[in-house]
Design a protein around this motif. Structure first.
Motif, PDB file in Angstrom:
ATOM      1  N   LYS A  33       0.243  -1.307   0.114  1.00 56.22           N
ATOM      2  CA  LYS A  33       0.057   0.110   0.551  1.00 56.22           C
ATOM      3  C   LYS A  33       0.783   1.472  -0.089  1.00 56.22           C
ATOM      4  CE  LYS A  33      -2.246  -1.406   3.877  1.00 56.22           C
ATOM      5  NZ  LYS A  33      -2.652  -1.596   4.934  1.00 56.22           N
ATOM      6  N   LYS A  34       0.282   2.305  -0.429  1.00 54.53           N
ATOM      7  CA  LYS A  34       1.399   3.527  -0.582  1.00 54.53           C
ATOM      8  C   LYS A  34       0.693   3.655   0.586  1.00 54.53           C
ATOM      9  CE  LYS A  34       1.148   8.031  -3.196  1.00 54.53           C
ATOM     10  NZ  LYS A  34       2.134   8.644  -2.131  1.00 54.53           N
ATOM     11  N   LYS A  35       2.599   4.711   1.667  1.00 51.52           N
ATOM     12  CA  LYS A  35       1.865   5.533   2.422  1.00 51.52           C
ATOM     13  C   LYS A  35       1.986   6.871   2.462  1.00 51.52           C
ATOM     14  CE  LYS A  35       2.415   2.052   6.365  1.00 51.52           C
ATOM     15  NZ  LYS A  35       3.568   2.196   7.290  1.00 51.52           N
ATOM     16  N   LYS A  36       2.979   7.322   3.191  1.00 57.97           N
ATOM     17  CA  LYS A  36       3.917   9.045   2.519  1.00 57.97           C
ATOM     18  C   LYS A  36       4.831   8.504   1.312  1.00 57.97           C
ATOM     19  CE  LYS A  36       6.616  12.759   4.513  1.00 57.97           C
ATOM     20  NZ  LYS A  36       6.970  13.287   5.718  1.00 57.97           N
ATOM     21  N   GLY A  37       5.387   7.992   1.512  1.00 57.71           N
ATOM     22  CA  GLY A  37       5.410   7.135  -0.233  1.00 57.71           C
ATOM     23  C   GLY A  37       5.212   6.031  -0.698  1.00 57.71           C
ATOM     24  N   PRO A  38       6.325   6.139  -1.628  1.00 51.84           N
ATOM     25  CA  PRO A  38       5.659   4.638  -3.007  1.00 51.84           C
ATOM     26  C   PRO A  38       5.610   2.681  -1.951  1.00 51.84           C
ATOM     27  CG  PRO A  38       7.712   5.381  -3.771  1.00 51.84           C
ATOM     28  CD  PRO A  38       7.128   6.262  -2.427  1.00 51.84           C
ATOM     29  N   SER A  39       4.786   2.448  -2.378  1.00 51.43           N
ATOM     30  CA  SER A  39       4.517   0.972  -1.711  1.00 51.43           C
ATOM     31  C   SER A  39       6.073   0.441  -2.765  1.00 51.43           C
ATOM     32  CB  SER A  39       3.496   0.377  -2.193  1.00 51.43           C
ATOM     33  OG  SER A  39       3.799  -0.412  -3.782  1.00 51.43           O
ATOM     34  N   VAL A  40       6.539  -0.797  -1.711  1.00 48.77           N
ATOM     35  CA  VAL A  40       7.815  -1.161  -1.992  1.00 48.77           C
ATOM     36  C   VAL A  40       7.401  -2.064  -3.692  1.00 48.77           C
ATOM     37  CG1 VAL A  40       9.326  -3.202  -1.123  1.00 48.77           C
ATOM     38  CG2 VAL A  40       8.121  -1.828   0.344  1.00 48.77           C
ATOM     39  N   SER A  41       6.537  -2.856  -3.134  1.00 46.20           N
ATOM     40  CA  SER A  41       6.434  -3.476  -4.846  1.00 46.20           C
ATOM     41  C   SER A  41       6.198  -2.591  -6.002  1.00 46.20           C
ATOM     42  CB  SER A  41       4.538  -3.657  -5.095  1.00 46.20           C
ATOM     43  OG  SER A  41       3.512  -3.234  -4.745  1.00 46.20           O
ATOM     44  N   ALA A  42       5.321  -1.081  -5.845  1.00 44.98           N
ATOM     45  CA  ALA A  42       5.919   0.334  -6.824  1.00 44.98           C
ATOM     46  C   ALA A  42       7.088   0.149  -6.710  1.00 44.98           C
ATOM     47  CB  ALA A  42       4.691   1.343  -6.423  1.00 44.98           C
ATOM     48  N   MET A  43       7.852   0.848  -5.896  1.00 44.85           N
ATOM     49  CA  MET A  43       9.160   1.314  -6.104  1.00 44.85           C
ATOM     50  C   MET A  43      10.044  -0.558  -6.930  1.00 44.85           C
ATOM     51  SD  MET A  43      10.421   3.129  -2.764  1.00 44.85           S
ATOM     52  CE  MET A  43       9.481   1.310  -1.654  1.00 44.85           C
ATOM     53  N   SER A  44       9.610  -1.942  -6.844  1.00 42.96           N
ATOM     54  CA  SER A  44      10.625  -2.499  -7.440  1.00 42.96           C
ATOM     55  C   SER A  44       9.772  -2.791  -8.838  1.00 42.96           C
ATOM     56  CB  SER A  44       9.713  -4.052  -7.280  1.00 42.96           C
ATOM     57  OG  SER A  44      11.069  -5.072  -7.463  1.00 42.96           O
ATOM     58  N   ALA A  45       8.738  -2.194  -9.432  1.00 45.07           N
ATOM     59  CA  ALA A  45       8.535  -1.761 -10.916  1.00 45.07           C
ATOM     60  C   ALA A  45       8.942  -0.611 -11.706  1.00 45.07           C
ATOM     61  CB  ALA A  45       6.901  -2.129 -11.160  1.00 45.07           C
ATOM     62  N   LYS A  46       9.144   0.097 -10.547  1.00 44.63           N
ATOM     63  CA  LYS A  46       9.329   1.676 -11.263  1.00 44.63           C
ATOM     64  C   LYS A  46      11.425   1.315 -11.594  1.00 44.63           C
ATOM     65  CE  LYS A  46      10.264   6.028 -10.370  1.00 44.63           C
ATOM     66  NZ  LYS A  46      10.021   7.731  -9.539  1.00 44.63           N
ATOM     67  N   TYR A  47      11.880   0.977 -10.348  1.00 42.85           N
ATOM     68  CA  TYR A  47      13.139   0.884 -11.022  1.00 42.85           C
ATOM     69  C   TYR A  47      13.727  -0.382 -11.159  1.00 42.85           C
ATOM     70  CZ  TYR A  47      13.172   5.150  -8.013  1.00 42.85           C
ATOM     71  OH  TYR A  47      12.969   6.644  -7.730  1.00 42.85           O
ATOM     72  N   LYS A  48      13.441  -1.675 -11.164  1.00 42.26           N
ATOM     73  CA  LYS A  48      13.745  -3.091 -11.924  1.00 42.26           C
ATOM     74  C   LYS A  48      15.204  -3.210 -11.141  1.00 42.26           C
ATOM     75  CE  LYS A  48      10.176  -2.435 -15.452  1.00 42.26           C
ATOM     76  NZ  LYS A  48       9.879  -0.547 -15.537  1.00 42.26           N
ATOM     77  N   GLY A  49      15.575  -2.983 -10.525  1.00 43.78           N
ATOM     78  CA  GLY A  49      16.612  -3.453 -10.164  1.00 43.78           C
ATOM     79  C   GLY A  49      17.252  -2.661 -10.413  1.00 43.78           C
ATOM     80  N   ASP A  50      17.379  -1.120 -10.453  1.00 38.53           N
ATOM     81  CA  ASP A  50      18.378  -0.147 -10.991  1.00 38.53           C
ATOM     82  C   ASP A  50      19.092   0.183  -9.706  1.00 38.53           C
ATOM     83  OD1 ASP A  50      19.915   1.820 -11.629  1.00 38.53           O
ATOM     84  OD2 ASP A  50      19.267   1.801 -13.401  1.00 38.53           O
ATOM     85  N   VAL A  51      19.960  -0.245  -8.876  1.00 32.89           N
ATOM     86  CA  VAL A  51      20.043   0.169  -7.445  1.00 32.89           C
ATOM     87  C   VAL A  51      20.655   1.123  -7.263  1.00 32.89           C
ATOM     88  CG1 VAL A  51      21.442  -0.508  -5.021  1.00 32.89           C
ATOM     89  CG2 VAL A  51      20.603  -2.472  -6.969  1.00 32.89           C
ATOM     90  N   GLY A  52      21.524   1.762  -8.327  1.00 34.74           N
ATOM     91  CA  GLY A  52      22.031   2.853  -8.659  1.00 34.74           C
ATOM     92  C   GLY A  52      21.600   4.649  -8.578  1.00 34.74           C
TER      93      GLY A  52
END
Length: 91
Positions: A40-59
């Motif tokens: 779920k989105k809280k103040k920041g995006p959900s972990v699943s949304a971040m995972s989809a957005k960055y697709k493993g790009d740690v940098g």
């Protein structure tokens, strides 16, 4: 046999009460869960949304966390890399 079943049940119970990983424990201890939830989105995006957005790009994700648009995280660079890797699901 009965002792083995009791031992297995106890091990399963203890595994359920312990953090899934050291990275997850770090994610919680550094306060990331205040703003980020798994689904779920809280103040920041959900972990699943971040995972989809960055697709493993740690940098790329680490650069965002270090930017002025993200609240400061009291973590070393090594801890920050672990936090970001955990949050975006990088291996």
């Amino acid at each position: 046999m009965k002792r083995m079943m009791i031992a297995l049940a106890a091990a399963g119970f203890l595994a359920g009460t312990m953090p899934v990983s050291a990275d997850e424990a770090l994610f919680k201890s550094k306060g990331c869960v205040k703003c980020h939830d798994a689904e779920k989105k809280k103040k920041g995006p959900s972990v699943s949304a971040m995972s989809a957005k960055y697709k493993g790009d740690v940098g790329k994700a680490t650069t965002m966390v270090k930017s002025k648009d993200h609240p400061e995280v009291d973590a070393t660079d090594a801890e920050l890399k672990k936090l970001v890797s955990h949050a975006i699901g990088a291996k």
